[in-house]
Scaffold this active site. Structure first.
Site, PDB file in Angstrom:
ATOM      1  N   ASP A  36       0.761  -1.206   0.228  1.00  0.00           N
ATOM      2  CA  ASP A  36       0.129   0.047   0.018  1.00  0.00           C
ATOM      3  C   ASP A  36       1.064   1.275   0.004  1.00  0.00           C
ATOM      4  OD1 ASP A  36      -3.070   0.338   0.811  1.00  0.00           O
ATOM      5  OD2 ASP A  36      -2.127   2.023   0.831  1.00  0.00           O
ATOM      6  N   ASP A  61       4.110   1.956  -4.542  1.00  0.00           N
ATOM      7  CA  ASP A  61       3.302   3.085  -5.309  1.00  0.00           C
ATOM      8  C   ASP A  61       3.143   2.053  -6.566  1.00  0.00           C
ATOM      9  OD1 ASP A  61       2.234   4.569  -6.911  1.00  0.00           O
ATOM     10  OD2 ASP A  61       3.477   6.442  -6.480  1.00  0.00           O
ATOM     11  N   VAL A  62       1.994   1.681  -6.814  1.00  0.00           N
ATOM     12  CA  VAL A  62       1.973   0.877  -8.026  1.00  0.00           C
ATOM     13  C   VAL A  62       2.059   1.334  -9.478  1.00  0.00           C
ATOM     14  CG1 VAL A  62       0.046  -0.578  -6.723  1.00  0.00           C
ATOM     15  CG2 VAL A  62      -0.692   1.455  -8.264  1.00  0.00           C
ATOM     16  N   ASN A  88      -5.531  -4.314  -6.332  1.00  0.00           N
ATOM     17  CA  ASN A  88      -6.836  -3.689  -5.838  1.00  0.00           C
ATOM     18  C   ASN A  88      -6.644  -2.337  -5.735  1.00  0.00           C
ATOM     19  OD1 ASN A  88      -9.311  -3.737  -3.901  1.00  0.00           O
ATOM     20  ND2 ASN A  88      -7.443  -3.103  -2.614  1.00  0.00           N
ATOM     21  N   TYR A 154     -12.200   7.438 -14.399  1.00  0.00           N
ATOM     22  CA  TYR A 154     -12.422   6.198 -13.384  1.00  0.00           C
ATOM     23  C   TYR A 154     -13.087   5.394 -14.442  1.00  0.00           C
ATOM     24  CZ  TYR A 154     -13.756   3.417  -9.257  1.00  0.00           C
ATOM     25  OH  TYR A 154     -13.931   2.313  -8.350  1.00  0.00           O
ATOM     26  N   LYS A 158     -11.657   1.754 -15.494  1.00  0.00           N
ATOM     27  CA  LYS A 158     -12.072   0.382 -15.096  1.00  0.00           C
ATOM     28  C   LYS A 158     -12.291  -0.383 -16.086  1.00  0.00           C
ATOM     29  CE  LYS A 158     -11.561   0.996 -10.677  1.00  0.00           C
ATOM     30  NZ  LYS A 158     -10.524  -0.053  -9.801  1.00  0.00           N
ATOM     31  N   THR A 189     -16.853   1.548   1.965  1.00  0.00           N
ATOM     32  CA  THR A 189     -15.389   1.952   2.443  1.00  0.00           C
ATOM     33  C   THR A 189     -15.184   3.461   2.598  1.00  0.00           C
ATOM     34  OG1 THR A 189     -14.472   2.068   0.308  1.00  0.00           O
ATOM     35  CG2 THR A 189     -14.983  -0.247   0.888  1.00  0.00           C
TER      36      THR A 189
HETATM   37  N1  LIG Z   1     -15.632   1.368  -2.825  1.00  0.00           N
HETATM   38  C1  LIG Z   1     -16.524   1.132  -3.594  1.00  0.00           C
HETATM   39  O1  LIG Z   1     -17.642   1.226  -3.721  1.00  0.00           O
HETATM   40  C2  LIG Z   1     -15.683   0.501  -5.031  1.00  0.00           C
HETATM   41  C3  LIG Z   1     -16.675  -0.056  -6.044  1.00  0.00           C
HETATM   42  C4  LIG Z   1     -16.032  -0.416  -7.082  1.00  0.00           C
HETATM   43  C5  LIG Z   1     -14.798  -0.578  -7.082  1.00  0.00           C
HETATM   44  N2  LIG Z   1     -14.039  -0.252  -6.305  1.00  0.00           N
HETATM   45  C6  LIG Z   1     -12.542  -0.365  -6.173  1.00  0.00           C
HETATM   46  O2  LIG Z   1     -12.092  -1.197  -5.411  1.00  0.00           O
HETATM   47  C7  LIG Z   1     -10.535  -1.051  -4.988  1.00  0.00           C
HETATM   48  C8  LIG Z   1     -10.366  -0.790  -3.563  1.00  0.00           C
HETATM   49  O3  LIG Z   1     -11.301   0.444  -2.916  1.00  0.00           O
HETATM   50  P1  LIG Z   1     -11.810   0.651  -1.742  1.00  0.00           P
HETATM   51  O4  LIG Z   1     -13.278   1.186  -1.735  1.00  0.00           O
HETATM   52  O5  LIG Z   1     -11.431  -0.220  -0.733  1.00  0.00           O
HETATM   53  O6  LIG Z   1     -10.801   2.060  -1.396  1.00  0.00           O
HETATM   54  P2  LIG Z   1      -9.693   2.698  -0.367  1.00  0.00           P
HETATM   55  O7  LIG Z   1      -9.491   3.929  -0.548  1.00  0.00           O
HETATM   56  O8  LIG Z   1     -10.564   2.248   1.122  1.00  0.00           O
HETATM   57  O9  LIG Z   1      -8.730   1.853  -0.355  1.00  0.00           O
HETATM   58  C9  LIG Z   1      -7.863   1.834  -1.573  1.00  0.00           C
HETATM   59  C10 LIG Z   1      -6.292   1.682  -1.210  1.00  0.00           C
HETATM   60  O10 LIG Z   1      -5.547   1.895  -2.239  1.00  0.00           O
HETATM   61  C11 LIG Z   1      -4.326   2.560  -1.845  1.00  0.00           C
HETATM   62  N3  LIG Z   1      -3.675   3.259  -2.953  1.00  0.00           N
HETATM   63  C12 LIG Z   1      -4.133   4.306  -3.533  1.00  0.00           C
HETATM   64  N4  LIG Z   1      -3.261   4.671  -4.390  1.00  0.00           N
HETATM   65  C13 LIG Z   1      -2.390   3.703  -4.266  1.00  0.00           C
HETATM   66  C14 LIG Z   1      -1.009   3.418  -5.203  1.00  0.00           C
HETATM   67  N5  LIG Z   1      -0.864   4.364  -6.173  1.00  0.00           N
HETATM   68  N6  LIG Z   1      -0.470   2.606  -4.973  1.00  0.00           N
HETATM   69  C15 LIG Z   1      -0.532   1.589  -3.781  1.00  0.00           C
HETATM   70  N7  LIG Z   1      -1.735   1.812  -3.155  1.00  0.00           N
HETATM   71  C16 LIG Z   1      -2.351   2.885  -3.246  1.00  0.00           C
HETATM   72  C17 LIG Z   1      -4.642   3.397  -0.692  1.00  0.00           C
HETATM   73  O11 LIG Z   1      -3.722   3.751   0.223  1.00  0.00           O
HETATM   74  C18 LIG Z   1      -5.748   2.595   0.168  1.00  0.00           C
HETATM   75  O12 LIG Z   1      -5.271   1.820   1.068  1.00  0.00           O
HETATM   76  C19 LIG Z   1     -10.190   0.298  -5.966  1.00  0.00           C
HETATM   77  O13 LIG Z   1      -9.654  -0.285  -7.208  1.00  0.00           O
HETATM   78  C20 LIG Z   1     -11.698   0.785  -6.152  1.00  0.00           C
HETATM   79  O14 LIG Z   1     -11.592   1.517  -7.585  1.00  0.00           O
HETATM   80  C21 LIG Z   1     -14.427   0.349  -5.148  1.00  0.00           C
END
Ligand SMILES: NC(=O)c1ccc[n+]([C@@H]2O[C@H](COP(=O)([O-])OP(=O)(O)OC[C@H]3O[C@@H](n4cnc5c(N)ncnc54)[C@H](O)[C@@H]3O)[C@@H](O)[C@H]2O)c1
Length: 247
Positions: A36, A61-62, A88, A154, A158, A189
């Protein structure tokens, strides 16, 4: 256990869906390396170790090729192999009508949400080829499949993740690597918690099941796709959305 002895790298594992995936994977017997951007993953890894699981954290950092390469190397060095990647990590965008698009935000979101996934797939596939295969699960979204007003980078990122996943699946289909993705609907979240209350209410109205998903429910789908029980599934995208895209 579903993932007994498997070695998994999970990005964005410090919070939300990624943290739920890390917890479930550990409970199902996997050795997990949490990546992360923030140190939040370190506390979770420590908690997992304290409860008897094989877990570690490495900052990443991805969007940084060298850092992602080092993350996959760390998994192999620590646990001898890499069986599973869950790509993720992702960020939301600054929503706007496209005539007001902020190009800096567009580039940043594409960089993290699409290029970051490609970089993780690149180094994970390399490591998996060395040991005869593995399973990749990329995190997409319902916005890969349906449009939404004022969503730009976004949705584009995706949707591209879904088709990138299909190509990765076909490239390695005969080399033991499966690649799939999961498209969550609205999940409770921090990503959603930052939105205004009116937007959250609008989301609930649009949810056929009448509630948001819990991160743990998304983790279950990821765990299945990552496991040997999904041995015939590759190139697929599972919508885990409470019926959102069924309308
Ligand atoms: N929450 C939703 O409703 C939802 C819906 C559809 C898809 N998603 C997808 O699910 C995934 C997780 O989302 P979430 O809701 O848990 O969000 P979140 O913000 O709780 O978690 C995302 C994590 O990714 C980390 N991150 C961000 N940029 C980064 C980088 N450059 N390198 C490494 N880590 C990085 C953040 O620090 C965080 O811990 C994402 O890809 C998001 O697009 C979420």
């Amino acid at each position: 256990m579903l993932l007994e002895g498997k070695v998994a790298v999970i990005t964005g594992a410090g919070s939300g869906i990624g943290a739920a995936i890390a917890r479930l994977f550990a409970a199902e017997g996997a050795n997990v390396l949490l990546g992360d951007l923030t140190e939040s993953g370190a506390a979770l890894a420590a908690e997992l170790v304290a409860t008897g699981h094989a877990a570690a954290f490495q900052p990443v950092d991805v969007t940084d090729e060298a850092a992602v390469a080092a993350l996959m190397e760390a998994a192999v060095n620590r646990f001898d192999r890499l069986d599973i990647l869950v790509a993720n990590a992702g960020i939301p965008e600054r929503k706007s009508p496209i005539h007001e698009l902020d190009l800096a935000d567009w580039r940043h979101v594409i960089d993290v949400d699409l290029t970051g996934v490609a970089i993780c797939n690149k180094f994970a596939a390399g490591a998996m080829l060395a040991t005869g295969g593995g399973a990749i699960v990329n995190m997409a979204s319902i916005l890969a499949h349906v449009g939404q007003e004022n969503s730009n980078a976004y949705s584009a990122a995706k949707a591209a993740v879904v088709n990138l996943t299909r190509s990765v699946a076909l490239t390695y289909a005969r080399q033991g690597i499966r690649a799939n993705c999961v498209s969550p609907g609205y999940v409770d979240t921090s990503l959603l918690a930052k939105l205004p209350e009116a937007t959250r209410q609008m989301m609930l109205l649009r949810q056929p099941i009448g509630r948001l998903a819990r991160p743990e429910e998304i983790a279950e789908v990821v765990a299945f796709l990552a496991s040997d029980r999904a041995s015939i599934i590759t190139g697929a995208c599972i919508n885990a959305d409470g019926g959102y895209t069924a309308i």
